[in-house]
Design an enzyme around this catalytic site. Structure first.
Site, short mmCIF file in Angstrom:
data_model
loop_
_atom_site.label_atom_id
_atom_site.label_comp_id
_atom_site.label_asym_id
_atom_site.label_seq_id
_atom_site.Cartn_x
_atom_site.Cartn_y
_atom_site.Cartn_z
N ARG A 143 15.81 42.48 72.97
CA ARG A 143 16.15 43.72 72.15
C ARG A 143 16.15 42.38 70.56
O ARG A 143 16.95 42.00 70.81
CB ARG A 143 17.10 44.35 71.68
CG ARG A 143 18.05 45.41 71.06
CD ARG A 143 17.21 46.49 71.05
NE ARG A 143 18.20 47.08 70.20
CZ ARG A 143 18.31 47.37 69.04
NH1 ARG A 143 17.40 46.72 68.41
NH2 ARG A 143 18.48 48.40 67.69
N GLU A 157 13.34 55.61 67.71
CA GLU A 157 13.75 56.14 68.91
C GLU A 157 11.70 56.53 69.35
O GLU A 157 11.19 57.19 68.61
CB GLU A 157 14.21 56.97 69.46
CG GLU A 157 16.03 56.52 69.24
CD GLU A 157 16.24 55.29 70.46
OE1 GLU A 157 15.70 54.95 70.79
OE2 GLU A 157 17.13 54.46 69.84
N ARG A 205 20.79 43.56 77.57
CA ARG A 205 19.23 43.01 76.75
C ARG A 205 19.99 41.61 76.77
O ARG A 205 20.84 41.88 75.35
CB ARG A 205 18.93 43.72 76.47
CG ARG A 205 18.34 45.51 77.39
CD ARG A 205 18.16 46.42 76.65
NE ARG A 205 18.89 46.67 75.44
CZ ARG A 205 18.42 47.47 74.13
NH1 ARG A 205 17.36 48.92 74.36
NH2 ARG A 205 19.77 48.06 73.28
#
Length: 172
Positions: free
Chosen positions: A53, A61, A95
């Site tokens: 990320r 999104e 992540r």
């Protein structure tokens, strides 16, 4: 190549460096783009894939206006390229959160500068240099800043809140 001359224990030791949260840079290849702020990398030495990320930014999104454009922009910059990753943290989804450089270009600054991501205020500490870049993109109506001049762009964190409220059943 030097890695061919290393024994198995030495290769394993080098591979572990990729898995540990360290402030050093690792060079690995991008094998997937999830959206405008998340990519998948592959470390050939460790034989492992990992989601990364990009730190301090938040892009639309996938189902949000401009989400696919943001994904394509990051893909054009980073896909199938060797990148530098500087570990920052691990998020709640497991992540790695990191600064990412693709071909020597800071991916976070690039995405913000193209109008494909917001500076993520909540996680921007240490990345204040992104704010003037965002202001320039807004002033030039680049990317999402010019998408709907009659309607202000909705930050992804606000869009997610609205979406969650719409899908959460109301109980009394």
């Amino acid at each position: 190549m030097i890695f061919k001359k290393l024994n198995r224990a030495a290769k394993l030791a080098l591979s572990i460096v990729f898995l540990l949260p360290t402030p050093c840079f690792s060079q690995i290849r991008v094998v997937g783009i999830t959206d405008g702020d998340t990519l998948t990398v592959y470390d050939q030495i460790a034989n492992v894939q990992k989601k990364i990320r990009i730190s301090a930014i938040d892009s639309p999104e996938k189902k949000q206006a401009f989400g696919q454009d943001a994904k394509k922009t990051l893909s054009d910059l980073c896909f199938d390229k060797t990148v530098e990753i500087k570990y920052i943290d691990t998020d709640r989804y497991g992540r790695t959160v990191a600064d990412v450089a693709c071909g020597g270009i800071d991916a976070g600054a690039y995405m913000v500068g193209k109008g494909m991501a917001w500076v993520y205020d909540k996680y921007s500490s240490g990345h204040e240099f992104l704010y003037p870049i965002q202001q320039q993109a807004k002033a030039a109506t680049l990317g999402l800043w010019g998408y709907r001049p009659d309607l202000p762009a909705v930050a992804p964190w606000e869009w997610r809140k609205l979406k969650n409220k719409q899908t959460t059943p109301i109980t009394e």
